[in-house]
Design an enzyme around this catalytic site. Sequence first.
Site, PDB file in Angstrom:
ATOM      1  N   ASN A   1       8.348 -12.550  -9.396  1.00 18.84           N
ATOM      2  CA  ASN A   1       7.000 -13.134  -9.484  1.00 18.84           C
ATOM      3  C   ASN A   1       5.994 -12.010  -9.767  1.00 18.84           C
ATOM      4  OD1 ASN A   1       4.501 -14.273  -9.033  1.00 18.84           O
ATOM      5  ND2 ASN A   1       5.103 -15.370  -7.183  1.00 18.84           N
TER       6      ASN A   1
ATOM      7  N   CYS B   1      -2.077 -15.935  -8.430  1.00 16.17           N
ATOM      8  CA  CYS B   1      -1.044 -16.176  -9.455  1.00 16.17           C
ATOM      9  C   CYS B   1      -1.521 -17.062 -10.600  1.00 16.17           C
ATOM     10  CB  CYS B   1       0.206 -16.788  -8.819  1.00 16.17           C
ATOM     11  SG  CYS B   1       1.018 -15.659  -7.696  1.00 16.17           S
TER      12      CYS B   1
ATOM     13  N   HIS C   1       4.435 -20.486 -14.568  1.00 15.53           N
ATOM     14  CA  HIS C   1       4.367 -19.317 -13.684  1.00 15.53           C
ATOM     15  C   HIS C   1       5.740 -19.147 -13.027  1.00 15.53           C
ATOM     16  CE1 HIS C   1       3.362 -16.497 -10.662  1.00 15.53           C
ATOM     17  NE2 HIS C   1       3.355 -17.362  -9.668  1.00 15.53           N
TER      18      HIS C   1
HETATM   19  O1  UT7 Z   1       3.294 -17.427  -6.765  1.00 13.93           O
HETATM   20  C1  UT7 Z   1       2.412 -17.860  -5.782  1.00 13.93           C
HETATM   21  C2  UT7 Z   1       2.934 -19.005  -5.021  1.00 13.93           C
HETATM   22  N1  UT7 Z   1       4.132 -18.657  -4.317  1.00 13.93           N
HETATM   23  C3  UT7 Z   1       5.153 -19.449  -4.356  1.00 13.93           C
HETATM   24  O2  UT7 Z   1       5.119 -20.397  -5.100  1.00 13.93           O
HETATM   25  C4  UT7 Z   1       6.313 -19.176  -3.469  1.00 13.93           C
HETATM   26  C5  UT7 Z   1       6.689 -20.448  -2.774  1.00 13.93           C
HETATM   27  N2  UT7 Z   1       7.757 -20.330  -1.774  1.00 13.93           N
HETATM   28  C6  UT7 Z   1       9.027 -20.010  -2.087  1.00 13.93           C
HETATM   29  O3  UT7 Z   1       9.340 -19.665  -3.205  1.00 13.93           O
HETATM   30  C7  UT7 Z   1      10.079 -20.188  -1.019  1.00 13.93           C
HETATM   31  O4  UT7 Z   1       9.512 -20.878   0.070  1.00 13.93           O
HETATM   32  C8  UT7 Z   1      10.683 -18.855  -0.507  1.00 13.93           C
HETATM   33  C9  UT7 Z   1      11.599 -18.280  -1.551  1.00 13.93           C
HETATM   34  C10 UT7 Z   1       9.579 -17.877  -0.157  1.00 13.93           C
HETATM   35  C11 UT7 Z   1      11.524 -19.100   0.737  1.00 13.93           C
HETATM   36  O5  UT7 Z   1      12.530 -20.089   0.478  1.00 13.93           O
HETATM   37  P1  UT7 Z   1      12.727 -21.322   1.466  1.00 13.93           P
HETATM   38  O6  UT7 Z   1      13.885 -22.071   0.981  1.00 13.93           O
HETATM   39  O7  UT7 Z   1      11.424 -22.047   1.562  1.00 13.93           O
HETATM   40  O8  UT7 Z   1      13.116 -20.628   2.810  1.00 13.93           O
HETATM   41  P2  UT7 Z   1      12.382 -20.670   4.237  1.00 13.93           P
HETATM   42  O9  UT7 Z   1      11.109 -19.918   4.198  1.00 13.93           O
HETATM   43  O10 UT7 Z   1      12.352 -22.082   4.747  1.00 13.93           O
HETATM   44  O11 UT7 Z   1      13.414 -19.853   5.107  1.00 13.93           O
HETATM   45  C12 UT7 Z   1      14.750 -20.312   5.319  1.00 13.93           C
HETATM   46  C13 UT7 Z   1      15.503 -19.229   6.092  1.00 13.93           C
HETATM   47  C14 UT7 Z   1      14.742 -18.712   7.301  1.00 13.93           C
HETATM   48  O12 UT7 Z   1      15.667 -18.451   8.318  1.00 13.93           O
HETATM   49  P3  UT7 Z   1      15.887 -19.474   9.530  1.00 13.93           P
HETATM   50  O13 UT7 Z   1      14.567 -19.618  10.185  1.00 13.93           O
HETATM   51  O14 UT7 Z   1      16.360 -20.752   8.890  1.00 13.93           O
HETATM   52  O15 UT7 Z   1      16.916 -18.800  10.367  1.00 13.93           O
HETATM   53  C15 UT7 Z   1      14.172 -17.407   6.803  1.00 13.93           C
HETATM   54  O16 UT7 Z   1      13.942 -16.487   7.855  1.00 13.93           O
HETATM   55  O17 UT7 Z   1      15.705 -18.105   5.228  1.00 13.93           O
HETATM   56  C16 UT7 Z   1      15.267 -16.920   5.901  1.00 13.93           C
HETATM   57  N3  UT7 Z   1      14.811 -15.949   4.901  1.00 13.93           N
HETATM   58  C17 UT7 Z   1      15.656 -15.081   4.336  1.00 13.93           C
HETATM   59  N4  UT7 Z   1      16.977 -14.876   4.480  1.00 13.93           N
HETATM   60  C18 UT7 Z   1      17.542 -13.907   3.724  1.00 13.93           C
HETATM   61  C19 UT7 Z   1      13.568 -15.755   4.399  1.00 13.93           C
HETATM   62  N5  UT7 Z   1      13.591 -14.757   3.508  1.00 13.93           N
HETATM   63  C20 UT7 Z   1      14.870 -14.323   3.441  1.00 13.93           C
HETATM   64  C21 UT7 Z   1      15.520 -13.316   2.695  1.00 13.93           C
HETATM   65  N6  UT7 Z   1      16.830 -13.154   2.870  1.00 13.93           N
HETATM   66  N7  UT7 Z   1      14.853 -12.549   1.816  1.00 13.93           N
END
Ligand code: UT7
Length: 322
Positions: free
Chosen positions: A279, A113, A249
């Site tokens: 993204n 990225c 980004h």
């Molecule tokens: O561009 C290159 C670099 N990339 C980035 O900068 C991306 C960085 N990361 C992020 O943007 C975020 O971490 C995400 C958007 C990917 C995820 O958000 P988060 O607030 O960090 O969520 P999490 O991974 O801690 O997940 C929280 C919950 C989980 O469920 P449990 O374990 O709490 O029951 C996930 O399974 O959200 C769940 N989850 C979803 N729920 C509904 C993960 N993806 C989804 C989804 N829909 N699409």
Amino acid sequence: MTYSRIIGTGSYLPPHIVTNKELESRVDTTDEWIVERTGIRQRHMADDATALDLAEFAALRAIEAAGKNREDIDLIVMGTSTPDLVFPSTACLLQGRLGIRNGGAAFDVNAACSGFVYALSVADNFIRSGASKCALVVGSEVMTRLMDWNDRGTCVLFGDGAGALVLEASEQAGILSTHIHSDGQYESLLNVSAGISRHYELLRSEGAFLRMRGNEVFKVAVNTLGRIVDETLAKNNMSKTDVDWLVPHQANIRIIQATAKKLDMPMERVVLTVAEHGNTSSASIPLALDTAIRDGRIQRGDVLLLEAFGGGFTWGSALIRY
Ligand code: UT7
């Protein structure tokens, strides 16, 4: 002293839009979750078009805006991690498509990225050193090709697109500084699961998928981008109030908000495309930049801070007087 200066920008998004609602029928997710956790509402999908196809449209628009002839371009640097082929590089293929026969160098940069900021830094240094006079810098990606459409943690995040700019040697600044960094310890947090010389069998059978431990990447991204803001301003003896526009980004609105807060910058001074584009990896910054230049928000003389973070990890910034 020779600087490089942006003389034209262009971008391209494939017409097929995929909304969050449409993704609800593919994976266990909701529009509300995606909007709240990422700020993304829709993304564009290239379908049969390749990174080269998208890059060509963006490049033609940038060259037109720059008022240059194609033959003036003596360097093409393309940020992409979704190249058309293993080789020739997508930049070389683009040089061929554009019919440029002047023998200038063309090559790809893979910094995930951060690819566009890396490409910009390379081209800026070529121009500063006198090795190049007029460079085309491109970020083009078809990230949707790398998606595991059963993985809700990643497939809702990414989209396709391309952005480009033309840089010219100038006595007037220009790009004030670029800063690029990497830390190769983080393969396990963000990678594509197969390539040519590792897990080739996967590439041939199931395909290669982007895998990310999103929450861990998020934390490193916020901290790292905060540090690079300080580094960039210090290098130029500038303070936060000297920056007119943040062009980040576009991975996640919450990461962008954290960087804006670090800069004490109101969100009105941040160029945001994450809701409409998702993204798009290397393409996201030049897409955002072109959007805000064409709609008149960014004006000549404004100071812009570009910053990116991606797989590797890689990260980088550029401070620009537009
Ligand atoms: O561009 C290159 C670099 N990339 C980035 O900068 C991306 C960085 N990361 C992020 O943007 C975020 O971490 C995400 C958007 C990917 C995820 O958000 P988060 O607030 O960090 O969520 P999490 O991974 O801690 O997940 C929280 C919950 C989980 O469920 P449990 O374990 O709490 O029951 C996930 O399974 O959200 C769940 N989850 C979803 N729920 C509904 C993960 N993806 C989804 C989804 N829909 N699409």
